[in-house]
Design a protein around this motif. Structure first.
Motif, PDB file in Angstrom:
ATOM      1  N   ASP A 213       0.855  -1.177   0.000  1.00 36.81           N
ATOM      2  CA  ASP A 213       0.000   0.000   0.000  1.00 36.81           C
ATOM      3  C   ASP A 213       0.902   1.241   0.000  1.00 36.81           C
ATOM      4  O   ASP A 213       2.131   1.126  -0.040  1.00 36.81           O
ATOM      5  N   GLU A 214       0.297   2.426   0.053  1.00 35.54           N
ATOM      6  CA  GLU A 214       1.085   3.656  -0.041  1.00 35.54           C
ATOM      7  C   GLU A 214       2.118   3.746   1.076  1.00 35.54           C
ATOM      8  O   GLU A 214       3.282   4.114   0.854  1.00 35.54           O
ATOM      9  N   ALA A 215       1.717   3.383   2.293  1.00 36.18           N
ATOM     10  CA  ALA A 215       2.664   3.432   3.408  1.00 36.18           C
ATOM     11  C   ALA A 215       3.794   2.431   3.207  1.00 36.18           C
ATOM     12  O   ALA A 215       4.963   2.711   3.499  1.00 36.18           O
ATOM     13  N   GLY A 216       3.461   1.260   2.678  1.00 31.11           N
ATOM     14  CA  GLY A 216       4.482   0.245   2.425  1.00 31.11           C
ATOM     15  C   GLY A 216       5.454   0.671   1.350  1.00 31.11           C
ATOM     16  O   GLY A 216       6.659   0.397   1.448  1.00 31.11           O
ATOM     17  N   ARG A 217       4.958   1.364   0.315  1.00 32.14           N
ATOM     18  CA  ARG A 217       5.859   1.831  -0.743  1.00 32.14           C
ATOM     19  C   ARG A 217       6.848   2.850  -0.206  1.00 32.14           C
ATOM     20  O   ARG A 217       8.009   2.871  -0.607  1.00 32.14           O
ATOM     21  N   ARG A 218       6.383   3.703   0.712  1.00 30.70           N
ATOM     22  CA  ARG A 218       7.309   4.662   1.311  1.00 30.70           C
ATOM     23  C   ARG A 218       8.309   3.956   2.227  1.00 30.70           C
ATOM     24  O   ARG A 218       9.487   4.319   2.272  1.00 30.70           O
ATOM     25  N   ARG A 219       7.855   2.952   2.926  1.00 32.16           N
ATOM     26  CA  ARG A 219       8.692   2.265   3.914  1.00 32.16           C
ATOM     27  C   ARG A 219       9.786   1.421   3.262  1.00 32.16           C
ATOM     28  O   ARG A 219      10.920   1.376   3.746  1.00 32.16           O
TER      29      ARG A 219
END
Length: 348
Positions: A213-219
Motif C-alpha cells: 500500500d502507499e505506506a508500504g511503498r514509502r517504507r
C-alpha cells in the motif's frame, strides 16, 4: 576485394546501374535493384567510403558526445553502447566522431560548429532529460539526430524526434514479479531521486509489482544518488527495519553491488539482490541484473537515422505512417553468487 565491375557482371547490369542502386535506389526498377542487391550480398561488396562521400557530398559521419565518467560500473553501459555503435556504423560504411562537452549548452555549441563545417551528417544524443534543450534546438534547425532515451517531459510521438529507449518500467516490474513468484513477500527498492526520466520509470515498475500500500511503498524504498557506497547505506536502512525486505531490486548495478555488500555484512548471504544494466561487474560477482539489449538499441537507432538504404531519412511531421521511435523490452539475467538462485526463495 570485389569491385563495382564484379557486381555489375554478376547481376548482368551496367556499372552505372550498380552505382544508381547504391546512391539513388529510388530511380531503379525494383526487380533490378533486388538482383543487384543479391549480387552485392553474395560477393560481400562494400562501397568505398571516401568515394561515396565525394559523390554524395556527405561526410558519412555520426557525432556522439561522451558523458563525463561517473564510476567504472555506471560508465560500462555507455562504453558498450559506443563500442556497438562504432561496430554497426562501420558495417554500414559510416564513421563515428566522438567529442566531449561540459553540459547540454556546450554540447550544442559543438554541434553547431560541426554542422556548419559539414563534418557530421547526423548526431546521436544520450542521457536525455526533462526539458532537454538539445532536442528542441535540433528539431528547430532541422539537424538529423536520434536519441538513446525518450523525450522526457515533451511530446513522445513527435516524428521529428527519432528515439530509441529501453522499457525500464517493464524490466523492473518483471524482476519483482519473478521474485514474488519465487516466494518473496517484501521486495525492497533502491532508486534515484525524481525527476529522473529513467529512474522514475524503473521505480514505477517496482510500484506496480510490489503490492505494497502507499505506506508500504514509502517504507520499503530508499531514494539516493547512484553509487556503491550509497547502495550500502540504503540497504543497511532497509535491512534495519522491523520487518526487513526478503529481496531487493535496485535501479543500477552500482546500487545493487552496494546492497549485496550490506546484505553479506548482515549475514544475509542468501538475500536476492537484482541490479539493472547487466554490467561486467554484475557478471563478475554473480549479481542478477536486468539486461539492456544494446545491439538492438544501436541497430534501431541507425535504421531510424539512415533507413535500410543508407541515406539520411528525414521524418515527415505530417505523417504517422512510419514510427520514428522504438521502445525495447529488457530481460532479467539470473545469476548465483553467495546467495541462492532467484527461484529458490521459498522457505527462506
Amino acid at each position: 576485394m570485389p569491385t563495382v565491375d564484379d557486381v555489375a557482371s554478376a547481376a548482368g547490369v551496367s556499372r552505372q546501374t550498380v552505382s544508381n542502386v547504391l546512391n539513388s535506389p529510388a530511380i531503379v526498377r525494383e526487380s533490378t535493384r533486388q538482383r543487384v542487391q543479391e549480387a552485392i550480398d553474395r560477393l560481400g561488396y562494400r562501397p568505398h567510403a571516401s568515394a561515396r562521400r565525394l559523390r554524395t557530398r556527405s561526410s558519412s559521419t555520426i557525432g556522439l558526445r561522451l558523458d563525463p565518467l561517473r564510476d567504472g560500473i555506471s560508465g560500462a553501459v555507455l562504453d558498450r553502447f559506443v563500442h556497438k555503435l562504432a561496430e554497426q556504423a562501420d558495417a554500414r560504411g559510416l564513421r563515428v566522431m566522438i567529442f566531449t562537452a561540459n553540459g547540454a549548452e556546450d554540447e550544442l555549441a559543438h554541434i553547431r560548429r560541426l554542422r556548419d563545417g559539414s563534418d557530421i551528417d547526423a548526431f546521436v544524443l544520450i542521457a536525455t532529460f526533462h526539458g532537454d534543450p538539445r532536442i528542441s534546438w535540433l528539431i528547430e534547425h532541422d539537424v538529423p539526430f536520434v536519441s538513446f532515451g525518450r523525450p522526457w517531459g515533451s511530446v513522445v510521438d513527435d516524428p521529428r524526434h527519432r528515439w530509441v529507449d529501453v522499457d525500464g518500467r517493464a524490466g523492473v516490474r518483471d524482476a519483482v514479479h519473478h521474485l514474488r513468484a519465487a516466494g518473496a513477500q517484501r521486495v525492497g527498492y533502491i532508486g534515484w531521486p525524481s525527476p529522473s526520466g529513467t529512474g522514475d520509470e524503473r521505480r514505477a515498475g517496482w510500484e506496480e509489482a510490489c503490492v505494497f500500500d502507499e505506506a508500504g511503498r514509502r517504507r520499503y524504498q530508499v531514494v539516493t544518488v547512484d553509487g556503491v557506497d550509497e547502495g550500502v547505506r540504503s540497504a543497511r536502512h532497509l535491512l534495519g527495519l522491523d520487518a526487513p525486505p526478503d529481496a531487493i531490486v535496485c535501479a543500477s548495478d552500482s546500487l545493487a553491488l552496494g546492497a549485496r555488500m550490506a546484505a553479506d555484512a548482515h549475514g544475509l548471504t542468501d538475500l536476492p539482490v537484482v541490479g539493472f544494466d547487466n554490467t561486467p561487474v554484475a557478471a563478475a560477482v554473480g549479481l542478477s541484473s536486468v539486461d539492456q539489449p544494446l545491439d538492438e538499441v544501436v541497430a534501431s537507432a541507425l535504421t531510424l537515422l539512415f533507413g535500410p538504404e543508407g541515406g539520411i531519412v528525414r521524418p515527415n511531421p505530417d505523417s504517422n505512417e512510419e514510427p520514428t521511435n522504438r521502445l525495447l523490452v529488457p530481460r532479467l539475467v539470473e545469476r548465483r553468487s553467495g546467495h541462492r538462485a532467484l527461484g529458490e526463495i521459498t522457505g527462506a
